[in-house]
Write a protein that holds these residues in place. Sequence first.
Motif, PDB file in Angstrom:
ATOM      1  N   LEU A   1      11.747   5.547  -4.008  1.00 26.18           N
ATOM      2  CA  LEU A   1      10.463   5.362  -4.678  1.00 26.18           C
ATOM      3  C   LEU A   1      10.068   6.602  -5.482  1.00 26.18           C
ATOM      4  O   LEU A   1       9.490   6.502  -6.571  1.00 26.18           O
ATOM      5  N   GLY A   2      10.395   7.791  -4.955  1.00 27.23           N
ATOM      6  CA  GLY A   2      10.030   9.049  -5.608  1.00 27.23           C
ATOM      7  C   GLY A   2      10.592   9.208  -7.012  1.00 27.23           C
ATOM      8  O   GLY A   2      10.073   9.997  -7.804  1.00 27.23           O
ATOM      9  N   GLU A   3      11.645   8.427  -7.325  1.00 25.23           N
ATOM     10  CA  GLU A   3      12.205   8.494  -8.678  1.00 25.23           C
ATOM     11  C   GLU A   3      11.177   8.040  -9.721  1.00 25.23           C
ATOM     12  O   GLU A   3      11.135   8.570 -10.837  1.00 25.23           O
ATOM     13  N   PHE A   4      10.329   7.085  -9.351  1.00 23.03           N
ATOM     14  CA  PHE A   4       9.274   6.622 -10.274  1.00 23.03           C
ATOM     15  C   PHE A   4       8.248   7.731 -10.483  1.00 23.03           C
ATOM     16  O   PHE A   4       7.787   7.962 -11.604  1.00 23.03           O
ATOM     17  N   SER A   5       7.879   8.431  -9.402  1.00 21.44           N
ATOM     18  CA  SER A   5       6.941   9.564  -9.508  1.00 21.44           C
ATOM     19  C   SER A   5       7.527  10.628 -10.429  1.00 21.44           C
ATOM     20  O   SER A   5       6.827  11.174 -11.292  1.00 21.44           O
ATOM     21  N   ALA A   6       8.821  10.921 -10.248  1.00 14.94           N
ATOM     22  CA  ALA A   6       9.495  11.940 -11.058  1.00 14.94           C
ATOM     23  C   ALA A   6       9.479  11.561 -12.536  1.00 14.94           C
ATOM     24  O   ALA A   6       9.252  12.408 -13.410  1.00 14.94           O
ATOM     25  N   LEU A   7       9.706  10.285 -12.814  1.00  3.86           N
ATOM     26  CA  LEU A   7       9.742   9.821 -14.210  1.00  3.86           C
ATOM     27  C   LEU A   7       8.377   9.941 -14.885  1.00  3.86           C
ATOM     28  O   LEU A   7       8.285  10.311 -16.057  1.00  3.86           O
ATOM     29  N   VAL A   8       7.312   9.656 -14.136  1.00  6.41           N
ATOM     30  CA  VAL A   8       5.964   9.799 -14.698  1.00  6.41           C
ATOM     31  C   VAL A   8       5.640  11.286 -14.894  1.00  6.41           C
ATOM     32  O   VAL A   8       5.143  11.691 -15.939  1.00  6.41           O
ATOM     33  N   ALA A   9       5.961  12.097 -13.890  1.00 10.83           N
ATOM     34  CA  ALA A   9       5.678  13.535 -13.977  1.00 10.83           C
ATOM     35  C   ALA A   9       6.411  14.177 -15.160  1.00 10.83           C
ATOM     36  O   ALA A   9       5.890  15.095 -15.799  1.00 10.83           O
ATOM     37  N   ALA A  10       7.611  13.674 -15.469  1.00 18.72           N
ATOM     38  CA  ALA A  10       8.402  14.231 -16.576  1.00 18.72           C
ATOM     39  C   ALA A  10       8.121  13.538 -17.911  1.00 18.72           C
ATOM     40  O   ALA A  10       8.786  13.817 -18.910  1.00 18.72           O
ATOM     41  N   GLY A  11       7.140  12.637 -17.915  1.00 18.28           N
ATOM     42  CA  GLY A  11       6.708  12.025 -19.169  1.00 18.28           C
ATOM     43  C   GLY A  11       7.555  10.868 -19.682  1.00 18.28           C
ATOM     44  O   GLY A  11       7.362  10.409 -20.811  1.00 18.28           O
ATOM     45  N   ALA A  12       8.479  10.366 -18.865  1.00 18.71           N
ATOM     46  CA  ALA A  12       9.313   9.235 -19.308  1.00 18.71           C
ATOM     47  C   ALA A  12       8.552   7.915 -19.208  1.00 18.71           C
ATOM     48  O   ALA A  12       8.858   6.947 -19.897  1.00 18.71           O
ATOM     49  N   LEU A  13       7.551   7.885 -18.321  1.00 19.41           N
ATOM     50  CA  LEU A  13       6.711   6.703 -18.130  1.00 19.41           C
ATOM     51  C   LEU A  13       5.254   7.147 -18.136  1.00 19.41           C
ATOM     52  O   LEU A  13       4.938   8.245 -17.668  1.00 19.41           O
ATOM     53  N   THR A  14       4.368   6.277 -18.607  1.00 22.20           N
ATOM     54  CA  THR A  14       2.942   6.597 -18.493  1.00 22.20           C
ATOM     55  C   THR A  14       2.506   6.369 -17.049  1.00 22.20           C
ATOM     56  O   THR A  14       3.169   5.661 -16.278  1.00 22.20           O
TER      57      THR A  14
ATOM     58  N   VAL B   1       0.830  -1.210   0.000  1.00 21.88           N
ATOM     59  CA  VAL B   1       0.000   0.000   0.000  1.00 21.88           C
ATOM     60  C   VAL B   1       0.868   1.265   0.000  1.00 21.88           C
ATOM     61  O   VAL B   1       0.646   2.183  -0.784  1.00 21.88           O
ATOM     62  N   THR B   2       1.879   1.288   0.872  1.00 19.33           N
ATOM     63  CA  THR B   2       2.686   2.503   1.082  1.00 19.33           C
ATOM     64  C   THR B   2       3.246   3.071  -0.209  1.00 19.33           C
ATOM     65  O   THR B   2       3.073   4.261  -0.513  1.00 19.33           O
ATOM     66  N   GLN B   3       3.947   2.213  -0.953  1.00 15.62           N
ATOM     67  CA  GLN B   3       4.656   2.732  -2.134  1.00 15.62           C
ATOM     68  C   GLN B   3       3.692   3.238  -3.211  1.00 15.62           C
ATOM     69  O   GLN B   3       3.846   4.368  -3.689  1.00 15.62           O
ATOM     70  N   PRO B   4       2.658   2.455  -3.592  1.00 17.09           N
ATOM     71  CA  PRO B   4       1.704   2.996  -4.567  1.00 17.09           C
ATOM     72  C   PRO B   4       0.977   4.242  -4.052  1.00 17.09           C
ATOM     73  O   PRO B   4       0.700   5.160  -4.816  1.00 17.09           O
ATOM     74  N   ALA B   5       0.692   4.300  -2.739  1.00 16.59           N
ATOM     75  CA  ALA B   5      -0.043   5.449  -2.177  1.00 16.59           C
ATOM     76  C   ALA B   5       0.765   6.742  -2.330  1.00 16.59           C
ATOM     77  O   ALA B   5       0.230   7.775  -2.760  1.00 16.59           O
ATOM     78  N   ILE B   6       2.046   6.690  -1.993  1.00 16.28           N
ATOM     79  CA  ILE B   6       2.893   7.888  -2.109  1.00 16.28           C
ATOM     80  C   ILE B   6       3.072   8.266  -3.577  1.00 16.28           C
ATOM     81  O   ILE B   6       2.997   9.444  -3.945  1.00 16.28           O
ATOM     82  N   PHE B   7       3.285   7.266  -4.408  1.00 13.14           N
ATOM     83  CA  PHE B   7       3.403   7.492  -5.861  1.00 13.14           C
ATOM     84  C   PHE B   7       2.152   8.197  -6.384  1.00 13.14           C
ATOM     85  O   PHE B   7       2.241   9.204  -7.094  1.00 13.14           O
ATOM     86  N   LEU B   8       0.976   7.675  -6.026  1.00 14.91           N
ATOM     87  CA  LEU B   8      -0.282   8.241  -6.531  1.00 14.91           C
ATOM     88  C   LEU B   8      -0.481   9.679  -6.050  1.00 14.91           C
ATOM     89  O   LEU B   8      -0.862  10.552  -6.830  1.00 14.91           O
ATOM     90  N   HIS B   9      -0.224   9.922  -4.780  1.00 12.02           N
ATOM     91  CA  HIS B   9      -0.381  11.272  -4.241  1.00 12.02           C
ATOM     92  C   HIS B   9       0.503  12.252  -5.026  1.00 12.02           C
ATOM     93  O   HIS B   9       0.052  13.321  -5.444  1.00 12.02           O
ATOM     94  N   SER B  10       1.767  11.874  -5.234  1.00 11.21           N
ATOM     95  CA  SER B  10       2.724  12.758  -5.918  1.00 11.21           C
ATOM     96  C   SER B  10       2.361  12.981  -7.381  1.00 11.21           C
ATOM     97  O   SER B  10       2.314  14.121  -7.856  1.00 11.21           O
ATOM     98  N   VAL B  11       2.128  11.885  -8.093  1.00  8.89           N
ATOM     99  CA  VAL B  11       1.910  11.978  -9.541  1.00  8.89           C
ATOM    100  C   VAL B  11       0.589  12.682  -9.863  1.00  8.89           C
ATOM    101  O   VAL B  11       0.522  13.532 -10.755  1.00  8.89           O
ATOM    102  N   ILE B  12      -0.462  12.346  -9.110  1.00  6.10           N
ATOM    103  CA  ILE B  12      -1.768  12.964  -9.376  1.00  6.10           C
ATOM    104  C   ILE B  12      -1.722  14.451  -9.041  1.00  6.10           C
ATOM    105  O   ILE B  12      -2.265  15.286  -9.774  1.00  6.10           O
ATOM    106  N   LEU B  13      -1.018  14.808  -7.962  1.00  4.25           N
ATOM    107  CA  LEU B  13      -0.841  16.233  -7.638  1.00  4.25           C
ATOM    108  C   LEU B  13      -0.123  16.950  -8.786  1.00  4.25           C
ATOM    109  O   LEU B  13      -0.549  18.029  -9.225  1.00  4.25           O
ATOM    110  N   ALA B  14       0.945  16.344  -9.293  1.00  3.35           N
ATOM    111  CA  ALA B  14       1.686  16.957 -10.413  1.00  3.35           C
ATOM    112  C   ALA B  14       0.776  17.152 -11.626  1.00  3.35           C
ATOM    113  O   ALA B  14       0.810  18.203 -12.280  1.00  3.35           O
ATOM    114  N   LYS B  15      -0.064  16.152 -11.901  1.00  2.00           N
ATOM    115  CA  LYS B  15      -0.939  16.232 -13.080  1.00  2.00           C
ATOM    116  C   LYS B  15      -2.038  17.288 -12.899  1.00  2.00           C
ATOM    117  O   LYS B  15      -2.471  17.915 -13.869  1.00  2.00           O
TER     118      LYS B  15
END
Length: 295
Positions: free
Chosen positions: A89-102, A59-73
């Motif tokens: 873990l935040g590196e994955f959020s950064a990659l999605v926010a910068a468009g490297a990953l969907t 739960v923890t890792q997807p929850a933090i990822f979702l909070h960060s990425v959805i806020l960025a979007k």
Amino acid sequence: MNAYIFPGQGAQFSGMGLDLYENSSLAQELFEKANEILGFSITDIMFEGSADDLKETKVTQPAIFLHSVILAKTLGDNFKPDMVAGHSLGEFSALVAAGALTFEDGLRLVSQRALAMQKACELQPSTMAAVLGLDDDIVEKVCATTEGVVVAANYNCPGQLVISGEIDAINRACETLKEEGARRALVLPVGGAFHSPMMEPAREELAAAIENTTFSKPSCPIYQNVTANAVTDENEIKANLILQLTAPVRWTQSVQQMISDGATLFTEVGPGKVLQGLVKKINREAQTASATLEA
């Protein structure tokens, strides 16, 4: 130049993301999509769960990822990074926010990462400890001369380094570090030795998933944990992401490099203000802020 930074595990709190869900139709849509992808209602746990519910690795890792990425979007045109970085873990959020990953691929990888790390933790008991008030080179030397597996794992800021490894080796290292003058050497309440060789089974599992995922060129450089340097090449990003689980998080070095490359404002995107505090300890002159829905 604007640097956007994304937090890692430990930033979670009960009720996280609810304000986004209630105030943005885009956020609502992405949260519902996340529930579908994960196969359980993570929004119920994020919005209404207890601190203990949120501590579960799956739960923890997807929850933090979702909070960060959805806020960025939800920031829309206000999100204009010149550079990005994320802590572990935040590196994955950064990659999605910068468009490297969907969004979808990022969430799947984070979920697989969490489960793989959980399995690795169960294979062999291990832990981490925070070391305060010593120079990095002294901590590294103690790790190198302590019997058993113990390595420097998180270079958080000058005078704050987290070590990771076998329980007995960590305990021995903590005793030596106190003798060396550490202000504190404190074993952390974590499930295992993240960013150490003990995560090798998880690294292998995640490597296969990363290799099978399509990455795009990010909209701006990402300063990755493994190298602390600006990266824009997709293959290099993938290689560094695979190494990340068993290599240290070079956060101090990443922030220093970003400042050297022109960063003047660090905006934290996601729960908490931990990274802003670390940035200030790395460079007192750096400006910091929290991303908000109203921005």
